[in-house]
Design a protein around this motif. Structure first.
Motif, PDB file in Angstrom:
ATOM      1  N   LEU A  85       0.829  -1.206   0.000  1.00 30.81           N
ATOM      2  CA  LEU A  85       0.000   0.000   0.000  1.00 30.81           C
ATOM      3  C   LEU A  85       0.863   1.255   0.000  1.00 30.81           C
ATOM      4  O   LEU A  85       0.534   2.248  -0.664  1.00 30.81           O
ATOM      5  CB  LEU A  85      -0.928  -0.008   1.224  1.00 30.81           C
ATOM      6  N   ALA A  89     -10.322   6.660   1.452  1.00 34.00           N
ATOM      7  CA  ALA A  89     -10.035   5.608   2.436  1.00 34.00           C
ATOM      8  C   ALA A  89     -10.813   5.858   3.716  1.00 34.00           C
ATOM      9  O   ALA A  89     -11.399   4.936   4.307  1.00 34.00           O
ATOM     10  CB  ALA A  89      -8.539   5.565   2.726  1.00 34.00           C
ATOM     11  N   PRO A 107     -11.687  -7.259   4.957  1.00 32.22           N
ATOM     12  CA  PRO A 107     -11.019  -6.032   4.501  1.00 32.22           C
ATOM     13  C   PRO A 107      -9.821  -6.289   3.591  1.00 32.22           C
ATOM     14  O   PRO A 107      -9.562  -5.508   2.672  1.00 32.22           O
ATOM     15  CB  PRO A 107     -10.575  -5.372   5.812  1.00 32.22           C
ATOM     16  N   SER A 156      -9.531  -4.725  -0.101  1.00 36.41           N
ATOM     17  CA  SER A 156      -8.376  -3.892  -0.420  1.00 36.41           C
ATOM     18  C   SER A 156      -7.674  -4.379  -1.687  1.00 36.41           C
ATOM     19  O   SER A 156      -7.325  -3.567  -2.560  1.00 36.41           O
ATOM     20  CB  SER A 156      -7.407  -3.897   0.764  1.00 36.41           C
ATOM     21  N   CYS A 157      -7.458  -5.669  -1.808  1.00 39.78           N
ATOM     22  CA  CYS A 157      -6.800  -6.204  -3.008  1.00 39.78           C
ATOM     23  C   CYS A 157      -7.630  -5.920  -4.261  1.00 39.78           C
ATOM     24  O   CYS A 157      -7.084  -5.517  -5.305  1.00 39.78           O
ATOM     25  CB  CYS A 157      -6.588  -7.710  -2.855  1.00 39.78           C
ATOM     26  N   ALA A 200      -7.482  -2.168  -5.117  1.00 45.05           N
ATOM     27  CA  ALA A 200      -6.133  -1.786  -5.536  1.00 45.05           C
ATOM     28  C   ALA A 200      -5.918  -2.136  -7.009  1.00 45.05           C
ATOM     29  O   ALA A 200      -5.381  -1.331  -7.788  1.00 45.05           O
ATOM     30  CB  ALA A 200      -5.092  -2.480  -4.664  1.00 45.05           C
ATOM     31  N   ASN A 228      -8.168   3.430  -5.580  1.00 41.55           N
ATOM     32  CA  ASN A 228      -7.040   3.040  -4.726  1.00 41.55           C
ATOM     33  C   ASN A 228      -7.285   3.438  -3.276  1.00 41.55           C
ATOM     34  O   ASN A 228      -6.856   2.753  -2.344  1.00 41.55           O
ATOM     35  CB  ASN A 228      -5.747   3.702  -5.200  1.00 41.55           C
ATOM     36  N   ALA A 286      -8.790   0.876  -1.226  1.00 38.02           N
ATOM     37  CA  ALA A 286      -7.774  -0.107  -0.824  1.00 38.02           C
ATOM     38  C   ALA A 286      -6.950   0.406   0.344  1.00 38.02           C
ATOM     39  O   ALA A 286      -6.572  -0.358   1.245  1.00 38.02           O
ATOM     40  CB  ALA A 286      -6.867  -0.434  -2.009  1.00 38.02           C
ATOM     41  N   PHE A 287      -6.684   1.716   0.371  1.00 36.73           N
ATOM     42  CA  PHE A 287      -5.862   2.290   1.442  1.00 36.73           C
ATOM     43  C   PHE A 287      -6.559   2.285   2.800  1.00 36.73           C
ATOM     44  O   PHE A 287      -5.927   2.597   3.815  1.00 36.73           O
ATOM     45  CB  PHE A 287      -5.451   3.724   1.084  1.00 36.73           C
ATOM     46  N   SER A 288      -7.847   1.940   2.829  1.00 36.58           N
ATOM     47  CA  SER A 288      -8.516   1.747   4.127  1.00 36.58           C
ATOM     48  C   SER A 288      -7.825   0.656   4.933  1.00 36.58           C
ATOM     49  O   SER A 288      -7.927   0.611   6.161  1.00 36.58           O
ATOM     50  CB  SER A 288      -9.987   1.394   3.916  1.00 36.58           C
ATOM     51  N   MET A 289      -7.070  -0.204   4.245  1.00 38.38           N
ATOM     52  CA  MET A 289      -6.359  -1.296   4.905  1.00 38.38           C
ATOM     53  C   MET A 289      -5.237  -0.789   5.797  1.00 38.38           C
ATOM     54  O   MET A 289      -4.779  -1.520   6.693  1.00 38.38           O
ATOM     55  CB  MET A 289      -5.792  -2.244   3.840  1.00 38.38           C
ATOM     56  N   TYR A 300      -0.573  -7.034  -7.185  1.00 31.62           N
ATOM     57  CA  TYR A 300      -1.702  -7.263  -6.292  1.00 31.62           C
ATOM     58  C   TYR A 300      -2.468  -8.547  -6.644  1.00 31.62           C
ATOM     59  O   TYR A 300      -3.018  -9.198  -5.757  1.00 31.62           O
ATOM     60  CB  TYR A 300      -2.659  -6.069  -6.323  1.00 31.62           C
TER      61      TYR A 300
END
Length: 478
Positions: free
Chosen positions: A47, A83, A101, A105-106, A109, A135, A138-141, A209
């Motif tokens: 990430l 995110a 999650p 995220s994957c 992404a 993206n 995905a950055f919520s990860m 990814y």
């Protein structure tokens, strides 16, 4: 005989205390499943690379499609806003675990990087923005990686700052590797309308990814879910043990002999009552510590994000530099690489040094870099070496300071608060990232002295906070 019994009792008491002490030590030093921990830390690294790989070339990409430097700052920073928004539904349905999650995220992404790459072929400026927004989901990860490394169910209190240091090492690696790869790919060019210097970062990261998603599916082991209210009620009924719990959401309590058909106010749920009880136990000094950690979580990422977005723009505008995206990427990466040995040393230091001292050292280093930058701007001595000294000090100092923001809170507050503190720190990080990137993209237009002056003022506010609450910031090491 009586003496013999007393001796046996003392031996038994000593043995019990020893077993209790051993159990406490094991609890304080426990770690999660190793394969799952590696996946979470690797996800954090991916990430970080995803976030930074566009830094070196986004300005030129935006210009090619009709944008400007401020728009490139928005491209860099906007994912964190999305995110933060995506955390609202994710935390509602994640059930306190991590596999769902990770899959989300994957997926986003891959989708976001593909959209970012297709913008060139479509000749559509806002498709870059759409890709970065995807993206952002995905950055919520980022929040889940932090929460995983401080989750009291799987991580002992003396392991949390150590694991947070690993996340910061990944942060430093991403800050180096991302801009470097972006700059190298831009320099190679690839004269192709689909795969070229602007689009290749998107295609390559999407492919990475895909492979990583397969590994997540095969090897990640989630932590056991806590039993639901219905399961607890079922277990209680089977054992004939009365339980005072509220039925599943959406159902009223069963009628009792005194029940009236007249409308009544529904009693608060045990969860609400528990939360209110926990709130009442938080002292004024602990609220001060929470506010201080949130401020530093925002501050560090604001400054790091603003410098990463500003360096390519400032380097291209400065008369004696004239940087290309390749040169800017190399410069940013060099700062991260030379910080890396110190971040590794921090991994060892975190086991022996208190979190508040790590925070103070990082802040002082970062502030020194900002003050040096002001002096070279005023004296007109900006060159590669002097600018690098500023960037290296800023990058090292504020990366070190980010190590402790969540781990310190997780040690001071009840275990049930880990989810809430993770959210608070992550939203602070996101706020810093998005506003910092926009501020960095606008740095040349607002004036570089104004750019760095705001950052120094923000550090000053943080310094007042942690010196005032110095005694309250003390926690266990490790």
């Amino acid at each position: 005989m009586a003496v013999f019994k007393q001796l046996l009792n003392k031996i038994h008491l000593f043995s019990s205390r020893h077993e209790s002490q051993t159990s406490d030590d094991e609890e304080e030093f426990k770690l999660p499943n190793m394969a799952s921990l590696v996946i979470m830390i690797s996800m954090n690294l991916l990430l970080q690379v995803s976030f930074f790989i566009v830094v070196s070339s986004s300005n030129k990409y935006a210009e090619y499609l009709g944008g400007n430097a401020t728009f490139s700052g928005i491209i860099i920073g906007i994912p964190t806003a999305f995110a933060g928004l995506s955390l609202i539904p994710l935390t509602k349905y994640d059930k306190g675990v991590y596999k769902m999650p990770l899959h989300v995220s994957c997926f986003f992404a891959i989708l976001g990087h593909v959209a970012y790459a297709l913008a060139y072929r479509a000749n559509f400026l806002y498709l870059i923005l759409i890709g970065r927004c995807l993206n952002g989901v995905a950055f919520s990860m980022f929040m889940y990686c932090k929460r995983y490394c401080t989750d009291p169910r799987i991580v002992g209190i003396r392991r949390r700052t150590t694991l947070a240091s690993w996340l910061v090492i990944c942060q430093g690696m991403g800050m180096s590797l991302g801009p470097f790869l972006g700059g190298v790919l831009y320099n190679i060019g690839f004269s192709n309308s689909v795969f070229n210097g602007y689009t290749s970062p998107g295609w390559i990261m999407a492919g990475i990814y895909v492979v990583f998603w397969v590994l997540v599916t095969k090897y990640f082991e989630d932590i056991p879910q806590p039993p639901t209210m219905m399961e607890l009620q079922s277990a209680s009924d089977s054992n004939d043990i009365p339980m005072v719990v509220v039925e599943a959401k959406g159902r009223d309590a069963e009628a009792s002999p005194n029940y009236s058909s007249a409308p009544t106010t529904r009693p608060p749920s045990p969860v609400d009552e528990s939360f209110r009880a926990q709130l009442s136990l938080i002292t004024r000094s602990q609220w001060g510590v929470i506010a201080t950690m949130c401020w530093f979580a925002m501050l560090c990422f604001f400054i790091l994000g603003s410098w990463e977005a500003n360096l390519p723009v400032f380097g291209a505008a400065a008369g004696n530099l004239h940087w290309s995206p390749f040169a800017a990427g190399n410069f940013i990466a060099l700062g991260g690489i030379t910080c890396f040995p110190f971040l590794l040393a921090n991994l060892l230091a975190a086991r022996r040094i208190q979190d508040r001292k790590l925070l103070a050292v990082g802040t002082i280093l970062g502030l020194a870099g900002l003050l040096i930058f002001v002096s070279i701007l005023r004296t007109g001595t900006v060159n590669y070496g002097s600018l690098f000294a500023c960037w290296w000090t800023v990058a090292l100092g504020f990366n070190l300071a980010t190590t402790v923001t969540l781990s310190l809170l997780s040690k001071q507050l009840p275990p049930e608060w880990n989810g809430r503190t993770s959210m608070a720190i992550q939203y602070s990080n996101y706020t810093g990232r998005v506003t910092g990137a926009i501020w960095g993209g606008s740095g040349v237009s607002v004036g570089m002295l104004n750019f760095v002056g705001l950052e120094i003022a923000m550090v000053g506010i943080g310094a007042v906070l942690f010196t005032t609450l110095w005694r309250d910031l003390k926690t266990k090491t490790g």
